[in-house]
Design a protein around this motif. Structure first.
Motif, PDB file in Angstrom:
ATOM      1  N   ASP A  17       0.756  -1.540  -0.201  1.00 49.64           N
ATOM      2  CA  ASP A  17       0.176   0.162   0.572  1.00 49.64           C
ATOM      3  C   ASP A  17       0.987   0.756  -0.055  1.00 49.64           C
ATOM      4  O   ASP A  17       0.662   2.427   0.406  1.00 49.64           O
ATOM      5  CB  ASP A  17      -1.490  -0.319   1.186  1.00 49.64           C
ATOM      6  CG  ASP A  17       0.279  -0.087   2.645  1.00 49.64           C
ATOM      7  OD1 ASP A  17       1.284  -0.073   2.334  1.00 49.64           O
ATOM      8  OD2 ASP A  17      -0.822   0.554   3.204  1.00 49.64           O
ATOM      9  N   ARG A  18       2.352   1.012  -0.446  1.00 47.14           N
ATOM     10  CA  ARG A  18       2.948   2.316  -0.769  1.00 47.14           C
ATOM     11  C   ARG A  18       2.854   2.358  -2.738  1.00 47.14           C
ATOM     12  O   ARG A  18       3.542   1.858  -2.421  1.00 47.14           O
ATOM     13  CB  ARG A  18       4.220   2.034   0.260  1.00 47.14           C
ATOM     14  CG  ARG A  18       3.853   2.034   1.060  1.00 47.14           C
ATOM     15  CD  ARG A  18       4.063   3.110   2.886  1.00 47.14           C
ATOM     16  NE  ARG A  18       4.744   3.984   2.891  1.00 47.14           N
ATOM     17  CZ  ARG A  18       2.878   5.211   2.786  1.00 47.14           C
ATOM     18  NH1 ARG A  18       1.799   5.070   3.476  1.00 47.14           N
ATOM     19  NH2 ARG A  18       3.577   6.260   2.952  1.00 47.14           N
ATOM     20  N   PHE A  19       3.605   3.408  -2.705  1.00 47.77           N
ATOM     21  CA  PHE A  19       4.522   4.036  -4.038  1.00 47.77           C
ATOM     22  C   PHE A  19       5.780   4.965  -3.572  1.00 47.77           C
ATOM     23  O   PHE A  19       5.887   5.351  -3.271  1.00 47.77           O
ATOM     24  CB  PHE A  19       4.032   4.756  -4.450  1.00 47.77           C
ATOM     25  CG  PHE A  19       4.306   5.099  -6.404  1.00 47.77           C
ATOM     26  CD1 PHE A  19       4.430   4.144  -7.491  1.00 47.77           C
ATOM     27  CD2 PHE A  19       4.495   6.040  -6.159  1.00 47.77           C
ATOM     28  CE1 PHE A  19       4.719   3.884  -8.178  1.00 47.77           C
ATOM     29  CE2 PHE A  19       5.591   6.647  -7.352  1.00 47.77           C
ATOM     30  CZ  PHE A  19       5.099   5.228  -8.674  1.00 47.77           C
ATOM     31  N   ASP A  20       6.639   4.350  -4.478  1.00 44.75           N
ATOM     32  CA  ASP A  20       8.336   4.047  -4.089  1.00 44.75           C
ATOM     33  C   ASP A  20       9.184   4.998  -4.985  1.00 44.75           C
ATOM     34  O   ASP A  20       9.046   4.155  -6.047  1.00 44.75           O
ATOM     35  CB  ASP A  20       8.868   3.602  -3.269  1.00 44.75           C
ATOM     36  CG  ASP A  20       9.878   3.621  -2.976  1.00 44.75           C
ATOM     37  OD1 ASP A  20      10.566   5.233  -2.231  1.00 44.75           O
ATOM     38  OD2 ASP A  20      10.963   2.641  -1.939  1.00 44.75           O
ATOM     39  N   LEU A  21       9.482   6.045  -4.869  1.00 45.72           N
ATOM     40  CA  LEU A  21      10.175   6.149  -6.513  1.00 45.72           C
ATOM     41  C   LEU A  21      11.183   6.782  -5.668  1.00 45.72           C
ATOM     42  O   LEU A  21      12.075   6.997  -6.258  1.00 45.72           O
ATOM     43  CB  LEU A  21       9.521   8.218  -7.026  1.00 45.72           C
ATOM     44  CG  LEU A  21      10.132   7.974  -7.993  1.00 45.72           C
ATOM     45  CD1 LEU A  21       9.826   7.178  -8.930  1.00 45.72           C
ATOM     46  CD2 LEU A  21       8.917   9.166  -8.525  1.00 45.72           C
ATOM     47  N   SER A  22      12.274   6.274  -5.236  1.00 43.19           N
ATOM     48  CA  SER A  22      13.679   6.101  -4.618  1.00 43.19           C
ATOM     49  C   SER A  22      14.018   5.345  -5.721  1.00 43.19           C
ATOM     50  O   SER A  22      14.052   5.074  -6.312  1.00 43.19           O
ATOM     51  CB  SER A  22      13.844   5.274  -3.102  1.00 43.19           C
ATOM     52  OG  SER A  22      13.804   4.398  -3.880  1.00 43.19           O
ATOM     53  N   ILE A  54      12.761  16.586  -0.755  1.00 45.37           N
ATOM     54  CA  ILE A  54      13.460  15.474  -1.044  1.00 45.37           C
ATOM     55  C   ILE A  54      11.405  14.470  -0.798  1.00 45.37           C
ATOM     56  O   ILE A  54      11.205  14.958   0.121  1.00 45.37           O
ATOM     57  CB  ILE A  54      13.991  14.349  -0.146  1.00 45.37           C
ATOM     58  CG1 ILE A  54      15.147  15.352  -0.192  1.00 45.37           C
ATOM     59  CG2 ILE A  54      13.620  12.762  -0.193  1.00 45.37           C
ATOM     60  CD1 ILE A  54      16.693  14.497   0.573  1.00 45.37           C
ATOM     61  N   LEU A  55      11.365  13.360  -1.827  1.00 45.67           N
ATOM     62  CA  LEU A  55      10.156  12.717  -2.102  1.00 45.67           C
ATOM     63  C   LEU A  55      10.615  12.719  -0.793  1.00 45.67           C
ATOM     64  O   LEU A  55      11.604  11.727  -0.003  1.00 45.67           O
ATOM     65  CB  LEU A  55      10.102  11.816  -2.978  1.00 45.67           C
ATOM     66  CG  LEU A  55       9.890  12.491  -4.223  1.00 45.67           C
ATOM     67  CD1 LEU A  55       9.946  11.689  -5.392  1.00 45.67           C
ATOM     68  CD2 LEU A  55       8.256  13.273  -4.572  1.00 45.67           C
ATOM     69  N   PRO A  56       9.285  11.623  -0.230  1.00 43.13           N
ATOM     70  CA  PRO A  56       8.878  10.602   1.318  1.00 43.13           C
ATOM     71  C   PRO A  56       9.703   9.493   1.911  1.00 43.13           C
ATOM     72  O   PRO A  56       9.363   9.384   0.401  1.00 43.13           O
ATOM     73  CB  PRO A  56       7.302  10.858   1.586  1.00 43.13           C
ATOM     74  CG  PRO A  56       6.328  11.944   0.513  1.00 43.13           C
ATOM     75  CD  PRO A  56       7.751  12.196  -0.377  1.00 43.13           C
ATOM     76  N   ILE A  57      10.561   9.801   2.496  1.00 41.30           N
ATOM     77  CA  ILE A  57      11.243   8.542   2.533  1.00 41.30           C
ATOM     78  C   ILE A  57      11.084   7.146   2.672  1.00 41.30           C
ATOM     79  O   ILE A  57      11.385   6.137   1.933  1.00 41.30           O
ATOM     80  CB  ILE A  57      12.092   8.950   3.414  1.00 41.30           C
ATOM     81  CG1 ILE A  57      13.359   7.557   3.336  1.00 41.30           C
ATOM     82  CG2 ILE A  57      11.605   8.357   4.951  1.00 41.30           C
ATOM     83  CD1 ILE A  57      15.312   8.270   4.171  1.00 41.30           C
ATOM     84  N   ASN A  58       9.910   7.086   2.952  1.00 42.51           N
ATOM     85  CA  ASN A  58       8.974   5.656   3.486  1.00 42.51           C
ATOM     86  C   ASN A  58       7.484   5.822   2.045  1.00 42.51           C
ATOM     87  O   ASN A  58       6.896   5.115   2.661  1.00 42.51           O
ATOM     88  CB  ASN A  58       8.242   5.508   4.460  1.00 42.51           C
ATOM     89  CG  ASN A  58       9.399   5.724   5.793  1.00 42.51           C
ATOM     90  OD1 ASN A  58      10.227   4.572   5.568  1.00 42.51           O
ATOM     91  ND2 ASN A  58       8.854   6.539   7.065  1.00 42.51           N
ATOM     92  N   GLY A  59       7.951   6.389   1.304  1.00 43.07           N
ATOM     93  CA  GLY A  59       6.980   6.612  -0.392  1.00 43.07           C
ATOM     94  C   GLY A  59       5.764   7.156   0.663  1.00 43.07           C
ATOM     95  O   GLY A  59       5.472   7.906   1.588  1.00 43.07           O
ATOM     96  N   VAL A  60       5.095   6.797  -0.653  1.00 42.15           N
ATOM     97  CA  VAL A  60       3.566   7.431  -0.875  1.00 42.15           C
ATOM     98  C   VAL A  60       1.962   6.601  -0.737  1.00 42.15           C
ATOM     99  O   VAL A  60       2.334   5.680  -0.803  1.00 42.15           O
ATOM    100  CB  VAL A  60       3.412   8.262  -2.185  1.00 42.15           C
ATOM    101  CG1 VAL A  60       1.898   9.154  -2.066  1.00 42.15           C
ATOM    102  CG2 VAL A  60       4.370   8.677  -2.180  1.00 42.15           C
ATOM    103  N   GLY A  61       1.301   7.210   0.535  1.00 39.72           N
ATOM    104  CA  GLY A  61       0.133   6.227   1.249  1.00 39.72           C
ATOM    105  C   GLY A  61      -1.016   6.170   0.124  1.00 39.72           C
ATOM    106  O   GLY A  61      -0.630   7.443  -0.362  1.00 39.72           O
TER     107      GLY A  61
END
Length: 97
Positions: A17-22, A54-61
């Motif tokens: 349930d997270r989208f991560d663009l790291s 920086i984009l959220p380090i834990n991804g986007v909920g």
């Protein structure tokens, strides 16, 4: 890269349930077609931005909208960037530069 991400509330029903663009979800392919084996994340790439950039380090909920930056530390000035979310299990994108 500047990024704007908006997720749908239905993301809460997904198995992840997270989208991560790291930088860890990216690969670099050189102009000669060889995939770089190293990481595109580096201490230098993180330290040149403030936390608020920086984009959220834990991804986007689920149901979130964020903007931020991502820096990819690539080993050459030309090639192709490949983004494979969740290891490519849900598709991906490529950008030549």
């Amino acid at each position: 890269m500047d990024a704007s991400i908006e997720t749908m509330p239905e993301l809460a029903n997904a198995s992840y349930d997270r989208f991560d663009l790291s930088p860890h979800g990216w690969q670099f392919v050189g102009a000669n077609g060889t995939t770089y084996n190293g990481s595109l994340a580096s201490g230098a790439s993180y330290s040149c931005m403030t936390d608020s950039e920086i984009l959220p380090i834990n991804g986007v909920g689920p149901g979130e909208k964020v903007t931020g930056k991502i820096i990819l530390d690539v080993p050459a000035a030309t090639g192709t960037l490949v983004f494979k979310p969740l290891g490519g299990t849900i598709g991906g994108w490529e950008w030549a530069f």
